[in-house]
Design an enzyme around this catalytic site. Structure first.
Site, PDB file in Angstrom:
ATOM      1  N   ILE A 615      61.867 -63.916  -7.397  1.00 40.37           N
ATOM      2  CA  ILE A 615      61.781 -64.739  -6.183  1.00 40.37           C
ATOM      3  C   ILE A 615      63.142 -65.078  -5.601  1.00 40.37           C
ATOM      4  O   ILE A 615      63.224 -65.752  -4.568  1.00 40.37           O
ATOM      5  CB  ILE A 615      61.015 -66.053  -6.453  1.00 40.37           C
ATOM      6  CG1 ILE A 615      61.723 -66.876  -7.530  1.00 40.37           C
ATOM      7  CG2 ILE A 615      59.570 -65.760  -6.843  1.00 40.37           C
ATOM      8  CD1 ILE A 615      61.136 -68.262  -7.701  1.00 40.37           C
ATOM      9  N   ASP A 729      56.543 -67.803 -20.006  1.00 44.07           N
ATOM     10  CA  ASP A 729      57.368 -66.621 -19.735  1.00 44.07           C
ATOM     11  C   ASP A 729      58.521 -66.518 -20.720  1.00 44.07           C
ATOM     12  O   ASP A 729      59.644 -66.151 -20.349  1.00 44.07           O
ATOM     13  CB  ASP A 729      57.881 -66.669 -18.294  1.00 44.07           C
ATOM     14  CG  ASP A 729      58.361 -65.302 -17.809  1.00 44.07           C
ATOM     15  OD1 ASP A 729      57.992 -64.273 -18.433  1.00 44.07           O
ATOM     16  OD2 ASP A 729      59.125 -65.243 -16.830  1.00 44.07           O
TER      17      ASP A 729
HETATM   18  N1  LIG Z   1      71.805 -71.160 -14.630  1.00 44.76           N
HETATM   19  C1  LIG Z   1      72.155 -69.905 -14.768  1.00 44.76           C
HETATM   20  N2  LIG Z   1      73.355 -69.623 -15.248  1.00 44.76           N
HETATM   21  C2  LIG Z   1      73.728 -68.351 -15.394  1.00 44.76           C
HETATM   22  N3  LIG Z   1      72.961 -67.325 -15.078  1.00 44.76           N
HETATM   23  C3  LIG Z   1      71.750 -67.553 -14.587  1.00 44.76           C
HETATM   24  C4  LIG Z   1      71.289 -68.847 -14.407  1.00 44.76           C
HETATM   25  N4  LIG Z   1      70.062 -68.791 -13.916  1.00 44.76           N
HETATM   26  C5  LIG Z   1      69.769 -67.523 -13.789  1.00 44.76           C
HETATM   27  N5  LIG Z   1      70.779 -66.763 -14.206  1.00 44.76           N
HETATM   28  C6  LIG Z   1      70.829 -65.323 -14.198  1.00 44.76           C
HETATM   29  O1  LIG Z   1      70.223 -64.898 -13.039  1.00 44.76           O
HETATM   30  C7  LIG Z   1      69.202 -63.995 -13.341  1.00 44.76           C
HETATM   31  C8  LIG Z   1      68.077 -64.222 -12.378  1.00 44.76           C
HETATM   32  O2  LIG Z   1      67.445 -65.376 -12.738  1.00 44.76           O
HETATM   33  P1  LIG Z   1      66.052 -65.775 -12.124  1.00 44.76           P
HETATM   34  O3  LIG Z   1      65.596 -66.968 -12.833  1.00 44.76           O
HETATM   35  O4  LIG Z   1      66.163 -65.907 -10.670  1.00 44.76           O
HETATM   36  O5  LIG Z   1      65.164 -64.544 -12.357  1.00 44.76           O
HETATM   37  P2  LIG Z   1      64.512 -64.025 -13.658  1.00 44.76           P
HETATM   38  O6  LIG Z   1      65.105 -64.747 -14.810  1.00 44.76           O
HETATM   39  O7  LIG Z   1      64.697 -62.579 -13.679  1.00 44.76           O
HETATM   40  O8  LIG Z   1      63.016 -64.459 -13.591  1.00 44.76           O
HETATM   41  P3  LIG Z   1      61.976 -64.343 -12.419  1.00 44.76           P
HETATM   42  O9  LIG Z   1      62.067 -63.014 -11.852  1.00 44.76           O
HETATM   43  O10 LIG Z   1      60.687 -64.562 -13.062  1.00 44.76           O
HETATM   44  O11 LIG Z   1      62.328 -65.401 -11.442  1.00 44.76           O
HETATM   45  C9  LIG Z   1      68.814 -64.270 -14.747  1.00 44.76           C
HETATM   46  O12 LIG Z   1      68.396 -63.131 -15.392  1.00 44.76           O
HETATM   47  C10 LIG Z   1      70.066 -64.827 -15.352  1.00 44.76           C
HETATM   48  O13 LIG Z   1      70.806 -63.840 -15.992  1.00 44.76           O
END
Ligand SMILES: Nc1ncnc2c1ncn2[C@@H]1O[C@H](COP(=O)(O)OP(=O)(O)OP(=O)(O)O)[C@@H](O)[C@H]1O
Length: 987
Positions: A615, A729
């Protein structure tokens, strides 16, 4: 009685004299002066060691007679002028039908004759008492009261004298003057409805001066007392006073010859006891013998002092209570040794300081009196109590006064009931030293609480415990938020290789949302409470849940407005996140907002893209001018709307807003522009466990490292569950590693929000054996108590090693374990929540999700098992060639472990327990995380202090930028920074 105050403050004696006299308009000084005059004669007793005791007593009684006569007059006058409303309320209310009977002495002065006559057998006394039983207001009644008053004006106490005691004679006397009261005027006022023979006792005894004699310990006295001494008040069960005395739990006795100074101090008056023998619970007895629910609300003796006196030794205590008031004749802080307090209802319940002979000398004089005299005194004492017995059947308990423990040992009133504790009329009282009463009150209240509500105790403990337990952060508020936000939309294909996100089009949170009664129109706070009485407490402790941010879907609508809204998180100050409130980033953001009016993309300098999800895209961002790094998640509103992912974004934000946990991310702010919705989160520079695992030898973690990570994840999940969030998740990709090596669970857009109904599985009340206090580390190395803050014997690296042999440690541990009192078991996780959403990652999906049976929080324990498996073995257990195969394997295939790497039995056993296909049989499905924490795999782990433990070593100094670049960035939006305007290239 409704007007009776539950508590009355003890007024300093020096205040009351004058004020009372002034108030009453009575010429009390004259009576006082007469009294003083008489008292002034008492020094004869001090020095007159050769004087006869009887003569000494005569002086005292004479003085008392005059005083009481004067005060009787005062009382009469007071009642006539109707100025005693308040005072009257403090009076013990009596049942009109049962007035204490007199023994036929027409004049109070006849007491002297009675004293001299003595030798009145108990039987004859009783006969006289019977004969003299008269209705209220009869002359006989007055006479009896007079007699009692006179006797009560002298109290014989355990020795507090500085004089050496004759151990054989033992008895020492302390003169205490307490007022009589005019009872007849009030005895009619007590409604019948409150008459309770069990809770009433000799109000005359309480209202009259009491004379208590002290002798040596006499076993035969105990047998005599058995019939007379009332049972102490016990909460939960009734134990006769004598029984307790015999067990050594109560010190109810005639004055002990060994009654030392300490014993005297430890003894307490019991106002309503018909005898001078008041059961006194020693502190020791109370703490070691009594169950909490058997709360004897008789006065505990003054701790260790009383323990010096033989437990079975009858001992004199000093029942001096009048009109529900308490005199503390031996209170050292309020009364010097040659002074005693004198309380009178007529004086507004205030203490009056009267001069009496120096206690020590008087005691000495009395101690030197011949034993016959003392014997006579005792006999008379018995007569008086017999009279009191006869007259006390229907009298009512005294009005409790503030700062006192209200226990009349003769009153079998449980303060475990709210009525007893609140109603003055039913408040038994215990006279105790001022210096002790505060503690005792606390003790009693504590025990009362324990006996009444165990769950409150539990929550009390929860509230006091470390955040790491996850319970301190128990949020008792959830929100009735937009129901729509709870529904998972049917979504786009997973962007992540393993992600199966947003696949459900017909989400049915039939238990989570529907049960919770989520209101689609409101975001009203909802307080979850175990008991109504705890609501307020929950509110106080539940403040970590933020107030509504009015985060309606509209905020994410693709407005064409170019205006940029900035909406700081409600906790921009960190106020609702006590554990993060010291974080300087709050101040930085607040400063920017104050400076620019709002927070927006223009305030951030995007340094790197950290990764992208389903997202949105996450960037490493620096707050302009603040030198603070944040993880900025940028979501395109149009994209969200077109893919129907807006609810997921909203769910994530709402959950992030609630979090305040070291293993969960902090949301500092969020803002929405017409194009983007942004979350300003805590930046986690260590990458994720998926990447980290790849860097391990054999692409798997050591068991020790795995244990550390899963333990922290377990705490995070427990916390989320307590917030009513089923994570759903869990996978290594979502476990970020902080700079210090601890973890941070991220990504909440697939989480399920539901209602938590804390359930008390096991009450502490069911535990019979009292817990013995121990100071030291927690007995259970595998302590499952989430509230436990005791260091365990486990090898927690944050503690220095203990120089103790393993055998000794084991023995000590076993000893302590045997003393540990199990705490009530409370489940505050949404174990019964249900959702039919099909969300998660293929390899991590629980069977019940795949089968569409509906799922609850147990899915997190399934994924927890898969997660541990992957960390240990470097792969998931049910992975097939394709996603369909994987799903089929999850449902059908049995669990197998690879031979390599070698993993402990405990680890495998835990995984087996977690990867049970039937959720109801799965570990954690009933008791939640607590169940899992008990598993031997975690033995020795100190849950409460795991935050202090040294994390597994990271492979190399971490470069967040380079790590971010290593991540899969396909389909991520690119951005161009053009000043204040950002352009994102979406997918
Ligand atoms: N607070 C954070 N600090 C450092 N890296 C982060 C942080 N939050 C997210 N990330 C990095 O950004 C990436 C994307 O995170 P995000 O939560 O948007 O998507 P996701 O983890 O792939 O899950 P989803 O697709 O279900 O939203 C993550 O895989 C992570 O490596």
């Amino acid at each position: 009685m409704g007007s009776l105050p539950g508590t009355c403050e003890i007024v300093e004696a020096t205040d009351e004299c004058d004020s009372v006299q002034h108030f009453k308009g009575i010429n009390l000084p004259s009576s006082r002066s007469r009294m003083d005059e008489k008292v002034g004669k008492l020094p004869m007793l001090k020095t007159g060691r050769n004087c006869a005791l009887e003569e000494d007593l005569n002086h005292i009684f004479e003085a008392i007679d005059r005083r009481t006569a004067a005060r009787s007059l005062a009382l009469s006058h007071q009642s006539v002028i109707g100025m005693s409303t308040k005072n009257a309320s403090k009076r013990p209310v009596r049942v009109g039908a049962s007035q204490p009977s007199g023994i036929g002495i027409s004049e109070s002065v006849s007491l002297k004759q009675a004293l001299r006559g003595l030798r009145i057998s108990h039987a004859s006394e009783m006969a006289a008492m019977k004969r003299s039983s008269k209705p209220i207001g009869s002359p006989v009644d007055t006479e009896a009261g007079a007699l009692q008053r006179l006797y009560r004006s002298v109290v014989v106490e355990a020795n507090e004298s500085d004089f050496p005691l004759d151990e054989r004679k033992g008895s020492v006397l302390e003169i205490t003057l307490v007022p009589e009261k005019s009872e007849a005027k009030y005895c009619h006022k007590r409604p019948d409805s409150i008459q309770d023979p069990m809770t009433s006792s000799t109000s005359s005894a309480r209202s009259s001066p009491r004379f208590a004699a002290a002798t040596k310990t006499k076993d035969n006295k105990l047998s005599e007392l058995e019939e007379i001494v009332p049972s102490p008040k016990i909460i939960g069960s009734k134990i006769s006073a004598l029984e307790l005395v015999r067990k050594g739990q109560l010190h109810s006795s005639v004055h002990s010859s060994s009654g030392s100074k300490t014993a005297s101090k430890g003894s307490k008056s019991a106002s309503s006891s018909p005898r001078a023998l008041i059961p006194v619970v020693t502190a020791k007895a109370k703490t070691t013998k009594m169950r909490p629910q058997d709360d004897i609300v008789a006065e505990p003796t003054s701790t260790n002092k009383t323990s010096k006196s033989p437990s079975n030794s009858p001992r004199l205590v000093k029942p001096i209570v009048t009109n529900g008031l308490t005199a503390k004749p031996t209170t050292p802080k309020t009364c010097s040794q040659d002074e005693v307090f004198h309380e009178s209802a007529a004086f507004g319940g205030k203490k009056q300081l009267l001069k009496v002979p120096q206690k020590g000398k008087l005691k000495h004089a009395l101690a030197s009196a011949n034993s016959n005299t003392i014997k006579k005194v005792l006999e008379i004492e018995e007569v008086i109590h017999a009279v009191e017995d006869a007259g006390s059947k229907t009298s009512t308990p005294k009005v409790a006064r503030k700062g006192e423990l209200y226990s009349d040992p003769s009153l079998c009133v449980s303060i475990g009931t709210s009525k007893a504790s609140k109603s003055a009329g039913n408040s038994p009282r215990v006279i105790k030293p001022v210096s002790k009463h505060t503690t005792s009150v606390k003790k009693t209240v504590k025990q009362e609480a324990a006996s009444v509500t165990s769950s409150s105790t539990t929550y009390n403990q929860a509230g006091n415990d470390d955040i790491l337990s996850g319970t301190n952060d128990l949020v008792c508020r959830t929100r009735k938020c937009n129901q729509k936000s709870m529904r998972k939309e049917s979504g786009s294909p997973a962007s992540s290789s393993r992600s199966l996100s947003g696949k459900v089009s017909s989400s049915n949170h039939n238990s989570g949302a529907s049960k919770s009664g989520f209101d689609s129109n409101s975001c009203n706070e909802r307080v979850i409470s175990v008991k109504a009485s705890e609501k307020s407490r929950f509110r106080e402790k539940g403040d970590i849940s933020q107030s509504s941010k009015s985060s309606s879907i509209g905020e994410y609508s693709s407005s064409t407005s170019i205006s940029e809204e900035s909406s700081l998180s409600a906790s921009s100050s960190g106020g609702s996140r006590p554990h993060m409130s010291k974080d300087l980033r709050w101040d930085a953001i607040r400063h920017v907002k104050m400076r620019y009016g709002s927070l927006g993309l223009r305030n951030f300098k995007l340094l790197k893209r950290l990764g992208c999800g389903d997202i949105g895209t996450v960037y490493l961002a620096e707050l302009s001018g603040a030198n603070c790094l944040f993880a900025l998640k940028v979501m395109d509103n149009e994209f969200l709307a077109s893919r129907r992912k807006m609810p997921r974004a909203q769910t994530e934000r709402e959950i992030l807003q609630m979090l305040d946990h070291p293993f969960l991310p902090t949301l500092y702010a969020h803002f929405t522009t017409d194009k983007f919705s942004c979350l300003v989160m805590e930046y986690c520079p260590g990458g994720d466990l998926h990447v980290l695992r790849q860097k391990q030898a054999n692409r798997s973690f050591s068991e020790q490292a795995a244990r550390f990570y899963v333990a922290e994840v377990l705490l995070a999940l427990e916390y989320l569950h307590m917030l009513g969030v089923v994570y759903r998740d869990l996978k290594p990709e979502n476990i970020l590693v902080r700079e210090d090596g601890h973890i941070m669970l991220s990504d909440f857009d697939l989480s399920l929000r539901c209602v938590v109904s804390p359930t008390l599985l096991k009450s502490s009340l069911s535990i019979v054996e009292p817990a013995k206090k121990f100071s030291g580390p927690c007995a259970e190395s595998s302590c499952i108590d989430p509230f436990c803050i005791q260091p365990s014997w486990g090898q927690v690296s944050c503690f220095s090693p203990r120089l103790i042999s393993a055998t000794k440690a084991r023995k000590l541990k076993a000893d302590l374990a045997s003393q540990v009192r199990p705490l009530p078991q409370l489940v505050a996780e949404p174990t019964s929540a249900r959702s039919n959403s099909f969300v998660g990652t293929h390899e991590y999906l629980a069977p019940e999700i795949i089968k569409g049976d509906g799922h609850g929080s147990a899915v997190d324990w399934w994924t927890f098992g898969i997660f541990l498996y992957e960390l240990l073995f470097g792969k998931t257990p049910f992975k097939g060639p394709g996603n369909e195969d994987t799903l089929a394997n999850v449902v059908l295939q049995s669990l197998k472990f690879p031979e390599c790497p070698i993993v402990s039995f405990q680890a495998k056993d835990l995984i087996r327990g977690l990867l049970v296909k039937e959720p109801e049989n799965r570990l954690g499905s009933i008791k939640g995380a607590t169940e899992i924490k008990q598993h031997p795999f975690f033995e020795g782990l100190n849950w409460a202090l795991i935050r202090c433990a040294i994390p597994p070593e990271l492979p190399k100094p971490y470069d967040p930028v380079s790590m971010a670049c290593e991540k899969e960035v396909t389909k991520c939006p690119e951005f161009k920074n053009t000043g204040d305007h950002f352009e994102f290239e979406l997918f």
